[in-house]
Design a protein around this motif. Structure first.
Motif, PDB file in Angstrom:
ATOM      1  N   THR A   9     -16.378  -3.638   6.496  1.00 49.26           N
ATOM      2  CA  THR A   9     -15.774  -4.103   5.385  1.00 49.26           C
ATOM      3  C   THR A   9     -16.223  -3.681   4.185  1.00 49.26           C
ATOM      4  O   THR A   9     -17.459  -3.596   4.046  1.00 49.26           O
ATOM      5  N   LEU A  10     -15.391  -3.316   3.305  1.00 48.74           N
ATOM      6  CA  LEU A  10     -15.787  -2.647   1.969  1.00 48.74           C
ATOM      7  C   LEU A  10     -15.322  -3.555   1.000  1.00 48.74           C
ATOM      8  O   LEU A  10     -13.970  -3.984   0.654  1.00 48.74           O
ATOM      9  N   CYS A  70     -10.615  -1.686   9.331  1.00 47.85           N
ATOM     10  CA  CYS A  70     -11.347  -2.048   8.163  1.00 47.85           C
ATOM     11  C   CYS A  70     -10.638  -3.053   7.382  1.00 47.85           C
ATOM     12  O   CYS A  70      -9.428  -3.059   7.167  1.00 47.85           O
ATOM     13  N   ALA A  71     -11.526  -3.837   6.760  1.00 49.38           N
ATOM     14  CA  ALA A  71     -10.919  -4.699   5.809  1.00 49.38           C
ATOM     15  C   ALA A  71     -11.540  -4.330   4.222  1.00 49.38           C
ATOM     16  O   ALA A  71     -12.769  -4.156   4.173  1.00 49.38           O
ATOM     17  N   ILE A  72     -10.765  -4.229   3.438  1.00 50.94           N
ATOM     18  CA  ILE A  72     -10.991  -3.697   2.014  1.00 50.94           C
ATOM     19  C   ILE A  72     -10.492  -4.523   1.072  1.00 50.94           C
ATOM     20  O   ILE A  72      -9.443  -5.061   1.009  1.00 50.94           O
ATOM     21  N   HIS A  73     -11.228  -5.287   0.055  1.00 48.33           N
ATOM     22  CA  HIS A  73     -10.683  -6.002  -0.748  1.00 48.33           C
ATOM     23  C   HIS A  73     -11.893  -6.233  -2.004  1.00 48.33           C
ATOM     24  O   HIS A  73     -12.720  -5.616  -1.987  1.00 48.33           O
ATOM     25  N   ASP A  74     -11.216  -6.581  -3.096  1.00 50.58           N
ATOM     26  CA  ASP A  74     -12.087  -6.618  -4.274  1.00 50.58           C
ATOM     27  C   ASP A  74     -12.675  -5.409  -4.808  1.00 50.58           C
ATOM     28  O   ASP A  74     -13.700  -5.203  -4.976  1.00 50.58           O
ATOM     29  N   THR A  75     -11.715  -4.460  -4.879  1.00 51.35           N
ATOM     30  CA  THR A  75     -12.076  -3.214  -5.426  1.00 51.35           C
ATOM     31  C   THR A  75     -11.557  -3.048  -6.993  1.00 51.35           C
ATOM     32  O   THR A  75     -10.545  -3.551  -7.088  1.00 51.35           O
ATOM     33  N   GLY A  76     -12.193  -2.323  -7.667  1.00 52.24           N
ATOM     34  CA  GLY A  76     -11.871  -2.265  -9.153  1.00 52.24           C
ATOM     35  C   GLY A  76     -10.821  -1.172  -9.145  1.00 52.24           C
ATOM     36  O   GLY A  76      -9.810  -1.306  -9.937  1.00 52.24           O
ATOM     37  N   ASP A  77     -10.755  -0.219  -8.481  1.00 51.64           N
ATOM     38  CA  ASP A  77      -9.542   0.796  -8.335  1.00 51.64           C
ATOM     39  C   ASP A  77      -8.785   0.556  -7.097  1.00 51.64           C
ATOM     40  O   ASP A  77      -8.312  -0.520  -6.485  1.00 51.64           O
ATOM     41  N   GLY A  78      -8.605   1.708  -6.212  1.00 52.62           N
ATOM     42  CA  GLY A  78      -7.634   1.623  -4.928  1.00 52.62           C
ATOM     43  C   GLY A  78      -8.438   1.261  -3.979  1.00 52.62           C
ATOM     44  O   GLY A  78      -9.970   0.942  -3.923  1.00 52.62           O
ATOM     45  N   GLY A  79      -8.020   0.984  -2.532  1.00 52.68           N
ATOM     46  CA  GLY A  79      -8.366   0.541  -1.428  1.00 52.68           C
ATOM     47  C   GLY A  79      -8.989   1.807  -0.893  1.00 52.68           C
ATOM     48  O   GLY A  79     -10.293   2.224  -0.656  1.00 52.68           O
ATOM     49  N   VAL A  80      -8.101   3.073  -0.451  1.00 53.71           N
ATOM     50  CA  VAL A  80      -8.456   4.098   0.196  1.00 53.71           C
ATOM     51  C   VAL A  80      -7.680   5.195  -0.542  1.00 53.71           C
ATOM     52  O   VAL A  80      -6.441   5.438  -0.831  1.00 53.71           O
ATOM     53  N   VAL A  81      -8.560   6.335  -0.818  1.00 56.61           N
ATOM     54  CA  VAL A  81      -7.822   7.758  -1.376  1.00 56.61           C
ATOM     55  C   VAL A  81      -8.196   8.837  -0.283  1.00 56.61           C
ATOM     56  O   VAL A  81      -9.638   8.821  -0.009  1.00 56.61           O
ATOM     57  N   MET A  82      -7.026   9.469   0.051  1.00 57.33           N
ATOM     58  CA  MET A  82      -7.290  10.258   1.345  1.00 57.33           C
ATOM     59  C   MET A  82      -6.406  11.766   0.962  1.00 57.33           C
ATOM     60  O   MET A  82      -5.309  11.656   0.688  1.00 57.33           O
ATOM     61  N   ARG A 108      -6.483  -3.959   6.938  1.00 56.96           N
ATOM     62  CA  ARG A 108      -6.243  -5.114   6.088  1.00 56.96           C
ATOM     63  C   ARG A 108      -6.798  -4.800   4.559  1.00 56.96           C
ATOM     64  O   ARG A 108      -7.922  -4.755   4.215  1.00 56.96           O
ATOM     65  N   ILE A 109      -5.667  -4.476   3.597  1.00 49.91           N
ATOM     66  CA  ILE A 109      -6.273  -3.923   2.127  1.00 49.91           C
ATOM     67  C   ILE A 109      -5.694  -4.959   1.035  1.00 49.91           C
ATOM     68  O   ILE A 109      -4.253  -5.083   1.165  1.00 49.91           O
ATOM     69  N   HIS A 110      -6.258  -5.713   0.514  1.00 50.21           N
ATOM     70  CA  HIS A 110      -5.831  -6.530  -0.467  1.00 50.21           C
ATOM     71  C   HIS A 110      -6.711  -6.918  -1.775  1.00 50.21           C
ATOM     72  O   HIS A 110      -7.822  -6.573  -1.618  1.00 50.21           O
ATOM     73  N   ASP A 111      -5.877  -7.448  -2.753  1.00 48.36           N
ATOM     74  CA  ASP A 111      -6.961  -7.817  -3.943  1.00 48.36           C
ATOM     75  C   ASP A 111      -7.794  -6.537  -4.382  1.00 48.36           C
ATOM     76  O   ASP A 111      -8.950  -6.730  -4.544  1.00 48.36           O
ATOM     77  N   TYR A 112      -6.881  -5.367  -4.625  1.00 47.18           N
ATOM     78  CA  TYR A 112      -7.649  -4.336  -5.042  1.00 47.18           C
ATOM     79  C   TYR A 112      -7.096  -3.902  -6.665  1.00 47.18           C
ATOM     80  O   TYR A 112      -6.216  -4.654  -7.196  1.00 47.18           O
ATOM     81  N   ALA A 113      -7.333  -2.704  -7.171  1.00 48.04           N
ATOM     82  CA  ALA A 113      -7.104  -2.674  -8.567  1.00 48.04           C
ATOM     83  C   ALA A 113      -7.201  -3.838  -9.443  1.00 48.04           C
ATOM     84  O   ALA A 113      -6.294  -4.064 -10.466  1.00 48.04           O
ATOM     85  N   GLN A 114      -8.336  -4.160  -9.257  1.00 50.94           N
ATOM     86  CA  GLN A 114      -8.905  -5.301 -10.448  1.00 50.94           C
ATOM     87  C   GLN A 114      -9.392  -5.049 -11.724  1.00 50.94           C
ATOM     88  O   GLN A 114      -9.598  -6.068 -12.531  1.00 50.94           O
ATOM     89  N   ILE A 115      -9.618  -3.817 -11.877  1.00 47.72           N
ATOM     90  CA  ILE A 115     -10.159  -3.364 -13.071  1.00 47.72           C
ATOM     91  C   ILE A 115      -9.069  -2.379 -13.573  1.00 47.72           C
ATOM     92  O   ILE A 115      -8.782  -2.552 -15.064  1.00 47.72           O
TER      93      ILE A 115
END
Length: 669
Positions: A345-346, A367-379, A398-405
């Motif tokens: 979980t990130l 993985c669960a990824i959420h509440d990030t200021g920018d993206g979920g994953v950069v690859m 599951r990637i949600h609620d990202y790009a919050q900044i």
């Protein structure tokens, strides 16, 4: 030859056999003076270590002491919260064949880039009365950061479209969710009025008293286009005249009236649960806590580096960890290969959840990824000159609620390079893109994508553009739903598109996807060699549109020195492997390169959608091949089974719904 093969197999087996796994243990009950070789305390210094950093030092010491031996190592972390004062950096010696860092129980080992805050009080300093609305004051609690020896919390920075993405200032998180820095208005946006100068604009609304005196006031806005946001410092605010001046000249596109913005770091906007304000002069953090407040769950992000960096190392696995509360990226993987984040979980991350750079065969799973200021994953992996694939992946996440900044161009997954895979993910609840792809031969399949592009216009859930050499992408067997146009900004094109091939992007295949309840499903913006086949469109305002912009307003891109010509000539487009993988590309300069030729729209089924379902804008005759498409615009079809009675449905070969989205267990939020 047979003898050589057998000898190689024996050597591999011997190498694996000698690499027995050595365990190190970490526990909140441990001590960094113990050996770390047992989970429980024993005699003669036996027992777990106290911190993950100490365990990594023990690993490096073990590798140095066994330099002639192939080593397989594991760090097992017991349930508990671990505050990282510095980021963990993993750079392994050559004799380490694999390292696994895992939670003994998935989701119970929390590695945080900031401390839990304590000593909250409702007895606020007298100065608080001048900061906050009188009706909010009874709900606000305070915490003295100076009393907890927290001095360096960072500063807000210019950021956004076309600019840098610096490390974020310290932020407040509650159970890994980002709390809202006080803003005005508390929800939604204000609107600009007519611009005054290059760095001054009017606005339409009245403001709370004393906002002009706020010591560090910022604005965040879409100042022109609805796909470009920036955050900027306020130099001067005249509430009576309804004008604001920014400390720098306008963003890349200037200011226009009736554009959305809000004030940030404005204490007058602290009006509801989950909102906070940091009074730096007083060293006080103010917070309106959510219902059922648990103080132990509040953390302040302080770490300015990634929580974990894996550098030039291979076969490193992070398993079952919760990584949270950092001001930079969550995990950075650079170089090496065969690295894996599994069921991690990130959350509560300042920039991106995970960044993978030039690390072949690496990826994320479950993985669960959420509440990030920018993206979920950069690859980013693979060689575009040779079309050598990277084989990186983001799968069953599951990637949600990202790009919050930074709201725009920070996708749930941004994939570049060559030959990588984004599959079986669920991506949702974001202001802009779900998947941004670039490069060649990317596979985007079996993803459940919904409720994205919620705040933007002229935007794509899946997006790439302005290059005729970035070919070979496959968008297959995805489920797009509830992706809708919501904005109608004067003078702007504001369609929200599910698959947006912008500005003459070419060579993409879009097949066997579901599009349900969408505004604009597919847009081919002047590109060539694109195929749209065997897709199902239900309740879509516009299924497919194709234009010829390269022959009109974008013709300059194809002139010598133009954007598309420069990018074409930078690649070996007329030599193998390009000429063999993309046959129409080799002779493109002997044809009309700007014409949208060789596009195919075939075998699609369109149901309960307006006519015409296909929009062709100034397309030359013969540029688009249309075959065996079926459109039905009458009658209500409520479920998947009823569609099976329509002619053309059985030929679609659509995937079962159960095969879309995560297929392996996903970490908890």
């Amino acid at each position: 030859m047979k003898l050589l093969t057998v000898m190689c197999l024996v050597l591999v087996c011997c190498r694996t056999a000698t690499a027995r796994t050595v365990h190190f243990y970490v526990s909140p009950a441990g001590s960094n003076r113990w050996t770390g070789r047992t989970l429980h305390a024993g005699k003669d210094g036996a027992g777990p270590l106290r911190t993950p950093a100490a365990a990594l030092r023990a690993v490096q010491g073990y590798l140095a002491g066994h330099a002639s031996r192939q080593c397989s190592l594991e760090i097992d972390i017991a349930p508990g919260a671990y505050t990282l004062r510095t980021g963990l950096q993993i750079e392994l010696a050559k004799n380490c064949v694999q390292l696994r860092i895992r939670a003994l129980k998935t989701g119970t080992a929390l590695l945080s880039g900031g401390p839990a805050l304590h000593s909250w009080t409702r007895s606020l300093p007298a100065s608080a009365a001048a900061l906050f609305d009188s009706q909010a004051l009874p709900h606000i609690i305070g915490c003295s950061l100076s009393a907890q020896n927290i001095q360096q919390t960072g500063a807000l920075h210019d950021r956004g479209f076309g600019g840098p993405t610096p490390v974020c200032p310290a932020e407040l998180f509650y159970y890994g969710q980002r709390m809202q820095l006080a803003r005005w208005p508390e929800k939604g946006f204000l609107l600009t009025a007519n611009p005054v100068s290059a760095n001054e604009t009017g606005f339409t609304a009245d403001l709370p008293a004393n906002m002009e005196k706020d010591p560090d006031l910022w604005v965040h806005g879409y100042w022109n286009f609805d796909w470009a946001d920036t955050t900027d410092p306020v130099a001067h605010l005249d509430a009576a005249a309804h004008t604001l001046t920014i400390k720098k000249e306008a963003n890349n596109y200037g200011y226009k009236p009736q554009r959305r913005f809000f004030f940030l770091n404005a204490p007058q906007g602290l009006l509801g649960p989950g909102e906070y304000y940091l009074d730096k002069a007083a060293g006080m953090l103010y917070f309106w806590p959510p219902a059922g407040f648990e103080a132990a769950a509040v953390r302040l992000s302080l770490l300015k580096t990634p929580l974990i960096t894996i550098l030039n190392s291979s076969h490193v696995t992070l398993q079952g960890l919760v990584l949270q509360c950092g001001r930079a990226d969550g995990v950075l993987v650079q170089g090496g290969g065969y690295n894996l984040l599994q069921q991690c979980t990130l959350r509560g991350i300042g920039l991106n959840g995970a960044v993978l750079l030039n690390s072949p065969h690496s990826g994320l799973e479950g993985c669960a990824i959420h509440d990030t200021g920018d993206g979920g994953v950069v690859m980013q992996c693979g060689d575009r000159t040779t079309l050598t694939p990277g084989h990186d992946f983001v799968s069953s996440c599951r990637i949600h609620d990202y790009a919050q900044i930074d709201y725009t161009y920070h996708a749930g997954v941004a994939v570049g390079g060559v030959g990588n895979r984004v599959d079986h993910n669920e991506i949702y609840n974001a202001p802009h893109q779900a998947i941004a792809f670039s490069g060649n031969n990317q596979q985007i399949e079996y993803n459940n994508i919904h409720n994205v592009c919620l705040q933007t216009g002229d935007a794509g859930a899946i997006y790439n553009g302005r290059d005729t050499t970035q070919r070979g992408a496959i968008v297959r067997c995805n489920y797009f739903h509830n992706i809708l146009t919501t904005l109608h900004t004067p003078g702007n094109y504001d369609d929200v598109v599910c698959v947006y091939l912008d500005d003459c992007l070419s060579g993409t295949t879009i097949e066997r996807n579901y599009f349900v309840n969408t505004s604009h499903s597919i847009l081919i913006g002047g590109g060539r060699d694109n195929t749209v086949s065997d897709n199902l469109f239900v309740h879509c305002s516009l299924a497919v549109s194709i234009d010829a912009r390269g022959l009109s307003w974008a013709a300059n891109w194809f002139q010598p020195g133009g954007t598309i010509m420069r990018r074409l000539l930078a690649m070996p487009y007329n030599r193998p492997p390009y000429s063999t993988q993309y046959p129409h590309l080799a002779n493109i300069l002997h044809e009309n390169i700007a014409a949208p030729d060789y596009n195919v729209v075939a075998g699609n089924l369109i149901v309960n959608s307006p006519q015409p379902w296909l929009q062709k804008q100034s397309i030359p005759a013969g540029s688009v091949t249309l075959q065996n498409n079926h459109a039905y615009t009458t009658g209500e079809l409520d479920n998947h089974l009823s569609l099976g009675f329509l002619p053309g449905f059985s030929a679609l070969n659509l995937p079962p719904m159960r095969s879309i989205g995560p297929q392996t267990p996903v970490a908890a939020n």
